[in-house]
Design a protein around this motif. Structure first.
Motif, PDB file in Angstrom:
ATOM      1  N   HIS A  44       0.845  -1.192   0.000  1.00  0.00           N
ATOM      2  CA  HIS A  44       0.000   0.000   0.000  1.00  0.00           C
ATOM      3  C   HIS A  44       0.883   1.246   0.000  1.00  0.00           C
ATOM      4  CE1 HIS A  44      -3.554  -2.464   1.010  1.00  0.00           C
ATOM      5  NE2 HIS A  44      -2.691  -3.168   1.722  1.00  0.00           N
ATOM      6  N   GLY A  45       0.675   2.110  -0.986  1.00  0.00           N
ATOM      7  CA  GLY A  45       1.386   3.384  -1.065  1.00  0.00           C
ATOM      8  C   GLY A  45       0.406   4.538  -1.055  1.00  0.00           C
ATOM      9  N   ARG A  46       0.712   5.586  -1.845  1.00  0.00           N
ATOM     10  CA  ARG A  46      -0.202   6.721  -1.958  1.00  0.00           C
ATOM     11  C   ARG A  46      -0.154   7.252  -3.388  1.00  0.00           C
ATOM     12  NH1 ARG A  46       1.314   9.996   2.243  1.00  0.00           N
ATOM     13  NH2 ARG A  46       2.792  11.182   0.969  1.00  0.00           N
ATOM     14  N   ILE A  82       3.559   7.904  -2.787  1.00  0.00           N
ATOM     15  CA  ILE A  82       4.408   6.816  -2.271  1.00  0.00           C
ATOM     16  C   ILE A  82       4.218   5.664  -3.242  1.00  0.00           C
ATOM     17  CG2 ILE A  82       4.874   5.235  -0.361  1.00  0.00           C
ATOM     18  CD1 ILE A  82       3.546   7.290   1.495  1.00  0.00           C
ATOM     19  N   SER A  83       5.235   5.364  -4.003  1.00  0.00           N
ATOM     20  CA  SER A  83       5.086   4.429  -5.117  1.00  0.00           C
ATOM     21  C   SER A  83       5.043   2.975  -4.656  1.00  0.00           C
ATOM     22  CB  SER A  83       6.227   4.605  -6.116  1.00  0.00           C
ATOM     23  OG  SER A  83       6.134   3.626  -7.131  1.00  0.00           O
ATOM     24  N   ALA A  84       3.873   2.364  -4.800  1.00  0.00           N
ATOM     25  CA  ALA A  84       3.759   0.934  -4.515  1.00  0.00           C
ATOM     26  C   ALA A  84       4.539   0.110  -5.527  1.00  0.00           C
ATOM     27  CB  ALA A  84       2.288   0.519  -4.516  1.00  0.00           C
ATOM     28  N   THR A  85       4.724   0.666  -6.732  1.00  0.00           N
ATOM     29  CA  THR A  85       5.518  -0.040  -7.744  1.00  0.00           C
ATOM     30  C   THR A  85       6.968  -0.169  -7.310  1.00  0.00           C
ATOM     31  OG1 THR A  85       4.086   0.720  -9.535  1.00  0.00           O
ATOM     32  CG2 THR A  85       6.297  -0.004 -10.135  1.00  0.00           C
ATOM     33  N   ILE A  86       7.552   0.916  -6.809  1.00  0.00           N
ATOM     34  CA  ILE A  86       8.942   0.850  -6.340  1.00  0.00           C
ATOM     35  C   ILE A  86       9.040  -0.035  -5.104  1.00  0.00           C
ATOM     36  CG2 ILE A  86      10.839   2.213  -5.383  1.00  0.00           C
ATOM     37  CD1 ILE A  86       9.944   4.525  -7.172  1.00  0.00           C
ATOM     38  N   GLU A  87       8.080   0.101  -4.192  1.00  0.00           N
ATOM     39  CA  GLU A  87       8.117  -0.721  -2.976  1.00  0.00           C
ATOM     40  C   GLU A  87       7.983  -2.199  -3.303  1.00  0.00           C
ATOM     41  OE1 GLU A  87       8.864  -1.911   0.501  1.00  0.00           O
ATOM     42  OE2 GLU A  87       8.704   0.262   0.325  1.00  0.00           O
ATOM     43  N   ARG A 120       0.653  -5.821  -5.688  1.00  0.00           N
ATOM     44  CA  ARG A 120       0.617  -7.118  -5.003  1.00  0.00           C
ATOM     45  C   ARG A 120       1.352  -8.137  -5.847  1.00  0.00           C
ATOM     46  NH1 ARG A 120      -5.638  -8.393  -4.667  1.00  0.00           N
ATOM     47  NH2 ARG A 120      -4.861 -10.055  -3.283  1.00  0.00           N
ATOM     48  N   PHE A 121       1.867  -9.148  -5.195  1.00  0.00           N
ATOM     49  CA  PHE A 121       2.469 -10.260  -5.926  1.00  0.00           C
ATOM     50  C   PHE A 121       2.276 -11.550  -5.159  1.00  0.00           C
ATOM     51  CE2 PHE A 121       5.832  -8.762  -3.170  1.00  0.00           C
ATOM     52  CZ  PHE A 121       6.646  -9.850  -2.874  1.00  0.00           C
ATOM     53  N   ALA A 122       2.257 -12.632  -5.889  1.00  0.00           N
ATOM     54  CA  ALA A 122       2.090 -13.962  -5.313  1.00  0.00           C
ATOM     55  C   ALA A 122       3.454 -14.624  -5.154  1.00  0.00           C
ATOM     56  CB  ALA A 122       1.187 -14.815  -6.200  1.00  0.00           C
ATOM     57  N   VAL A 123       3.545 -15.513  -4.189  1.00  0.00           N
ATOM     58  CA  VAL A 123       4.796 -16.206  -3.904  1.00  0.00           C
ATOM     59  C   VAL A 123       4.510 -17.694  -3.751  1.00  0.00           C
ATOM     60  CG1 VAL A 123       6.787 -16.389  -2.366  1.00  0.00           C
ATOM     61  CG2 VAL A 123       5.674 -14.166  -2.703  1.00  0.00           C
ATOM     62  N   ASP A 124       5.288 -18.503  -4.454  1.00  0.00           N
ATOM     63  CA  ASP A 124       5.199 -19.955  -4.381  1.00  0.00           C
ATOM     64  C   ASP A 124       6.440 -20.488  -3.675  1.00  0.00           C
ATOM     65  OD1 ASP A 124       6.012 -22.716  -5.472  1.00  0.00           O
ATOM     66  OD2 ASP A 124       3.963 -22.574  -6.200  1.00  0.00           O
ATOM     67  N   VAL A 125       6.231 -21.237  -2.589  1.00  0.00           N
ATOM     68  CA  VAL A 125       7.334 -21.774  -1.790  1.00  0.00           C
ATOM     69  C   VAL A 125       7.275 -23.291  -1.814  1.00  0.00           C
ATOM     70  CG1 VAL A 125       8.388 -21.859   0.505  1.00  0.00           C
ATOM     71  CG2 VAL A 125       7.261 -19.751  -0.286  1.00  0.00           C
ATOM     72  N   PRO A 177       9.527   5.158   3.165  1.00  0.00           N
ATOM     73  CA  PRO A 177       8.768   5.763   4.259  1.00  0.00           C
ATOM     74  C   PRO A 177       7.301   5.935   3.882  1.00  0.00           C
ATOM     75  CG  PRO A 177      10.827   6.941   3.908  1.00  0.00           C
ATOM     76  CD  PRO A 177      10.668   5.998   2.752  1.00  0.00           C
ATOM     77  N   GLY A 178       6.435   5.497   4.757  1.00  0.00           N
ATOM     78  CA  GLY A 178       5.007   5.653   4.527  1.00  0.00           C
ATOM     79  C   GLY A 178       4.348   4.478   3.832  1.00  0.00           C
ATOM     80  N   ALA A 179       5.124   3.601   3.245  1.00  0.00           N
ATOM     81  CA  ALA A 179       4.541   2.418   2.595  1.00  0.00           C
ATOM     82  C   ALA A 179       4.115   1.404   3.661  1.00  0.00           C
ATOM     83  CB  ALA A 179       5.530   1.795   1.631  1.00  0.00           C
ATOM     84  N   ARG A 180       3.193   0.556   3.290  1.00  0.00           N
ATOM     85  CA  ARG A 180       2.694  -0.466   4.217  1.00  0.00           C
ATOM     86  C   ARG A 180       2.571  -1.796   3.491  1.00  0.00           C
ATOM     87  NH1 ARG A 180      -2.527  -1.964   5.658  1.00  0.00           N
ATOM     88  NH2 ARG A 180      -3.388  -0.279   4.359  1.00  0.00           N
ATOM     89  N   ILE A 181       2.850  -2.880   4.208  1.00  0.00           N
ATOM     90  CA  ILE A 181       2.843  -4.209   3.608  1.00  0.00           C
ATOM     91  C   ILE A 181       1.900  -5.120   4.382  1.00  0.00           C
ATOM     92  CG2 ILE A 181       4.222  -6.268   3.086  1.00  0.00           C
ATOM     93  CD1 ILE A 181       6.623  -4.453   2.776  1.00  0.00           C
TER      94      ILE A 181
END
Length: 370
Positions: free
Chosen positions: A172-174, A186-191, A230-235, A258-262
């Motif tokens: 989550h960005g802004r 706040i770039s969610a793409t960069i985060e 968002r992205f998916a992860v396979d483990v 700063p300011g991003a949330r996961i």
């Protein structure tokens, strides 16, 4: 057997289509009733149709398969059912409709069915979201679980499967105008790029652990600083310790900007099927194959998971890959080698009969407790 496989393949059953899976269940039930002499119990969970045959009062051997596939409705138009030059083709034939037919014919040939349970689920390709509890409940207390998933390369039985964990990482960005005031965003793409790189480092080749970022989504328009990604992860892991380590690391992810949330959602989907759960059963199968004059059995450890992971996870000795010999699961070249069907079905019948012998009970129970 070919006629029965044809009937199943021609009834398309993509996991996500509840009506299609229900139609497929009716075809599976019809074939099973004809061969086994009794109809199954329908177990419908959240709209997904599973079938169960129980013989006798005390379950001892669980035979396990699924009738759903990854192929969408209409696949028969581009991948028609056919048998040519000893090779059977069609969507879902290898994974795993041929295996179901093998199970029906093997059980039908038993002199005594007392103690056999056949469970055919309808959501395996989705990770068994509704059938997991059903599978685990049926497996508990059984001497063995025999899984009719297709064989590995060259007909090898699957004695080890990696455990699976699945995650959805949301960033989550802004939002802000990319041209007028990008600094206010706040770039969610960069985060999300930072997080993908961090997650990709969690694998451990020495332990056979793979952590793979897969599907990725970010942003809304090309001139807006992305507010969400968002992205998916396979483990995939070989043991529960690694599964727990990766899970802790995934849920401990921290934002870089700063300011991003996961948010991290998900976790373990299937426990590992370890070789120790298959050793005794593989030895029995190998001995029976020799008695039947079948080519010596081989074994394989594979990264893909199955419902056998669940049966092993509750402590039931499990042997997987007892289904068709062929290849191309989920792919354009999916196929079954017809000449292998009789011998592998005879092996399955012999293995079930061997496990039902009274003298087998103490030895297997002793091994499972140790």
């Amino acid at each position: 057997m070919i006629n029965d496989i044809e009937a199943l393949v021609k009834c398309e059953s993509p996991s996500s289509d509840l009506a299609a899976v229900a139609r497929s269940a009716d075809v599976v039930a019809s074939i099973g009733t004809r061969l086994l002499g009794v109809p199954p119990e329908y177990v419908v969970l959240e709209g997904r149709t599973h079938l169960r045959w129980r013989f006798g009062d005390v379950p001892r051997v669980l035979v396990l398969g699924h009738h759903d596939t990854v192929w969408p409705i209409g696949s028969l138009q581009t991948h028609p059912f056919e048998v040519r030059d000893g090779v059977l083709r069609g969507p879902g034939c290898f994974d795993m409709k041929a295996g179901l037919v093998m199970a029906f014919h093997a059980i039908a040939e038993l002199d005594d069915l007392d103690g056999v349970t056949l469970l055919v689920t309808g959501d395996e390709e989705l990770g068994s979201p509704t059938s997991r509890q059903l599978i685990e409940d049926e497996a508990r207390g059984c001497l063995a679980a025999l899984v009719l998933e297709a064989s590995a390369d060259g007909g090898a039985l699957k004695i080890e499967r990696k455990g699976v964990s699945l995650y959805d990482v949301q960033v989550h960005g802004r939002a802000a105008h990319a041209g007028l005031e990008p600094e206010r965003g706040i770039s969610a793409t960069i985060e999300v790029a930072h997080q993908v790189l961090a997650v990709a480092q969690l694998g451990d080749p020495l332990h056979g652990t793979t952590v793979t970022p897969t599907r990725l989504e970010a942003g809304t328009t090309s001139n807006t600083v992305a507010a969400r990604a968002r992205f998916a992860v396979d483990v995939r892991v070989r043991d529960v310790a690694e599964q727990a380590r990766v899970d802790r690391a995934m849920h401990a992810l921290q934002p870089v900007l700063p300011g991003a949330r996961i948010e991290v959602k998900g976790g373990a989907n299937r426990p590992p099927l370890q070789a120790s759960a298959s050793a005794d059963l593989f030895a029995r199968a190998a001995g029976l194959a020799e008695e039947l004059g079948i080519e010596p059995l081989t074994s394989a450890a594979v990264g893909g998971a199955s419902d056998g992971n669940f049966t092993a996870g509750v402590g039931t000795p499990t042997l997987d890959g007892l289904g068709a010999v062929g290849g191309g699961a989920h792919a354009d070249n999916e196929h079954v080698i017809v000449a292998e069907l009789p011998g592998r079905t005879a092996l399955l019948r012999a293995l079930i009969a061997d496990l039902l012998r009274p003298s087998v009970v103490p030895s297997l129970l002793q091994r499972s407790r140790s």
